[in-house]
Design a protein around this motif. Sequence first.
Motif, PDB file in Angstrom:
ATOM      1  N   HIS A 288      -4.982  -1.715   8.801  1.00 25.15           N
ATOM      2  CA  HIS A 288      -5.871  -1.864   7.641  1.00 25.15           C
ATOM      3  C   HIS A 288      -7.053  -0.903   7.736  1.00 25.15           C
ATOM      4  O   HIS A 288      -7.429  -0.248   6.751  1.00 25.15           O
ATOM      5  CB  HIS A 288      -6.361  -3.309   7.550  1.00 25.15           C
TER       6      HIS A 288
ATOM      7  N   TYR B 213      -6.496   2.883   6.660  1.00 25.15           N
ATOM      8  CA  TYR B 213      -6.191   3.292   5.283  1.00 25.15           C
ATOM      9  C   TYR B 213      -7.194   4.349   4.817  1.00 25.15           C
ATOM     10  O   TYR B 213      -8.410   4.133   4.807  1.00 25.15           O
ATOM     11  CB  TYR B 213      -6.235   2.078   4.357  1.00 25.15           C
ATOM     12  N   LEU B 214      -6.688   5.545   4.477  1.00 23.83           N
ATOM     13  CA  LEU B 214      -7.487   6.680   4.011  1.00 23.83           C
ATOM     14  C   LEU B 214      -8.613   7.043   4.982  1.00 23.83           C
ATOM     15  O   LEU B 214      -9.663   7.546   4.570  1.00 23.83           O
ATOM     16  CB  LEU B 214      -8.061   6.405   2.618  1.00 23.83           C
ATOM     17  N   ASP B 215      -8.410   6.804   6.264  1.00 25.20           N
ATOM     18  CA  ASP B 215      -9.416   7.117   7.274  1.00 25.20           C
ATOM     19  C   ASP B 215      -9.328   8.604   7.630  1.00 25.20           C
ATOM     20  O   ASP B 215      -8.395   9.033   8.306  1.00 25.20           O
ATOM     21  CB  ASP B 215      -9.201   6.253   8.517  1.00 25.20           C
TER      22      ASP B 215
ATOM     23  N   TYR C 198      -0.732   5.997   2.817  1.00 30.01           N
ATOM     24  CA  TYR C 198      -1.818   6.915   3.154  1.00 30.01           C
ATOM     25  C   TYR C 198      -2.719   6.317   4.224  1.00 30.01           C
ATOM     26  O   TYR C 198      -3.876   5.987   3.987  1.00 30.01           O
ATOM     27  CB  TYR C 198      -2.591   7.287   1.895  1.00 30.01           C
ATOM     28  N   PHE C 199      -2.152   6.166   5.412  1.00 29.83           N
ATOM     29  CA  PHE C 199      -2.865   5.639   6.563  1.00 29.83           C
ATOM     30  C   PHE C 199      -2.955   6.717   7.635  1.00 29.83           C
ATOM     31  O   PHE C 199      -2.035   7.517   7.791  1.00 29.83           O
ATOM     32  CB  PHE C 199      -2.130   4.435   7.155  1.00 29.83           C
TER      33      PHE C 199
ATOM     34  N   GLY D 288      -5.022  -1.092  -0.806  1.00 33.57           N
ATOM     35  CA  GLY D 288      -5.429  -1.001   0.576  1.00 33.57           C
ATOM     36  C   GLY D 288      -6.214  -2.201   1.062  1.00 33.57           C
ATOM     37  O   GLY D 288      -6.827  -2.157   2.137  1.00 33.57           O
TER      38      GLY D 288
ATOM     39  N   LEU E  82       3.493  -3.638   7.086  1.00 32.12           N
ATOM     40  CA  LEU E  82       2.520  -3.894   6.025  1.00 32.12           C
ATOM     41  C   LEU E  82       2.302  -5.373   5.737  1.00 32.12           C
ATOM     42  O   LEU E  82       1.401  -5.723   4.977  1.00 32.12           O
ATOM     43  CB  LEU E  82       2.948  -3.185   4.730  1.00 32.12           C
TER      44      LEU E  82
ATOM     45  N   ILE F  64      -1.109  -5.839   3.236  1.00 33.82           N
ATOM     46  CA  ILE F  64      -2.007  -4.800   2.740  1.00 33.82           C
ATOM     47  C   ILE F  64      -1.480  -4.370   1.376  1.00 33.82           C
ATOM     48  O   ILE F  64      -0.378  -3.835   1.265  1.00 33.82           O
ATOM     49  CB  ILE F  64      -2.072  -3.606   3.705  1.00 33.82           C
TER      50      ILE F  64
ATOM     51  N   ALA G  62       0.812  -1.214   0.000  1.00 26.54           N
ATOM     52  CA  ALA G  62       0.000   0.000   0.000  1.00 26.54           C
ATOM     53  C   ALA G  62       0.845   1.263   0.000  1.00 26.54           C
ATOM     54  O   ALA G  62       1.927   1.311   0.598  1.00 26.54           O
ATOM     55  CB  ALA G  62      -0.928  -0.008   1.221  1.00 26.54           C
TER      56      ALA G  62
END
Length: 288
Positions: free
Chosen positions: A139, A142-144, A55-56, A85, A65, A81, A52
């Motif tokens: 996990h 991710y983009l949260d 971007y976490f 993602g 990862l 991951i 990935a």
Amino acid sequence: MVEVYLAGLFSRFDYGGHFVSLDRPALVTGYSRRESQDLKHKLRGRRTLDLASPYFAAEFTRDDLCSAEEVSPSHVRLSCIDSEGQLVTLEYRIRDGYAVELRKNGGHWYPYGPHEDMPANACATIETEIPKHDLTQLHKAYLDDSPSERCRTPTSSRRKAPATFTHQVLPRGHKYYEDGKLRPRGAPRSGYCRGVTLARLVLPPHVGLSQDLGLLFAQCNETCTAALNSKPNGAEVRCFEAGQVAAYQLGDDLYIIEDARVRRVPIACGVELDFRLRAFLGPLGLSE
């Protein structure tokens, strides 16, 4: 010997061993021939799975990862991951003592490896130093872009604040001081440039502490690119094979991308960073 390992960096190219050139973190499968107990001859390696992008909404390292769920000399099962993602499972096994096979997410086994370099009487084994750990929380991050725990109190609206990329000239005595001296830019561009500077992200004091982003090299080589990103909100500048400086925001935290890790910087609640590159790009011969 079949060696499964993690290689590649977030912010620059990495020749992660076994002649594999990587421009991002990946799971790599390397093959070695053991000529004696003390000497291994590297045959080749290959990228097995792109991991990935960083971007976490979490502070983590490249080695977080993947997790080795099961390891034996003839079978390895990993969770990772991937570049989308998604959480995936990869399994390696040795069949008939020498044939390497791979499958993804419990699907069909297929041949994987330089079988032509392995005689039928070979005795192949699988090794990995990837540890076992729980990938669940990373996990989910991710983009949260949800508010952080410290900023759960509702606010009327998010307010914008500048986050400005700047160059800092290297001081005399620095390891790369000579490379960082101002010099004429080569044709076809005119003007002057510095081969290397320290990049900084300047924040207003009421938002958070300004941050060092790292050294950016090869700035006079006409090979730099820059981008403002929207998902996640962030910015990056890359000079080909010479490094990258990058930062992004998720929720109420700023994240700085480094070679093999991402670090978290808390910022004021309810702030949306307005990443600004214009002043930074001029010395690179670029425009916004």
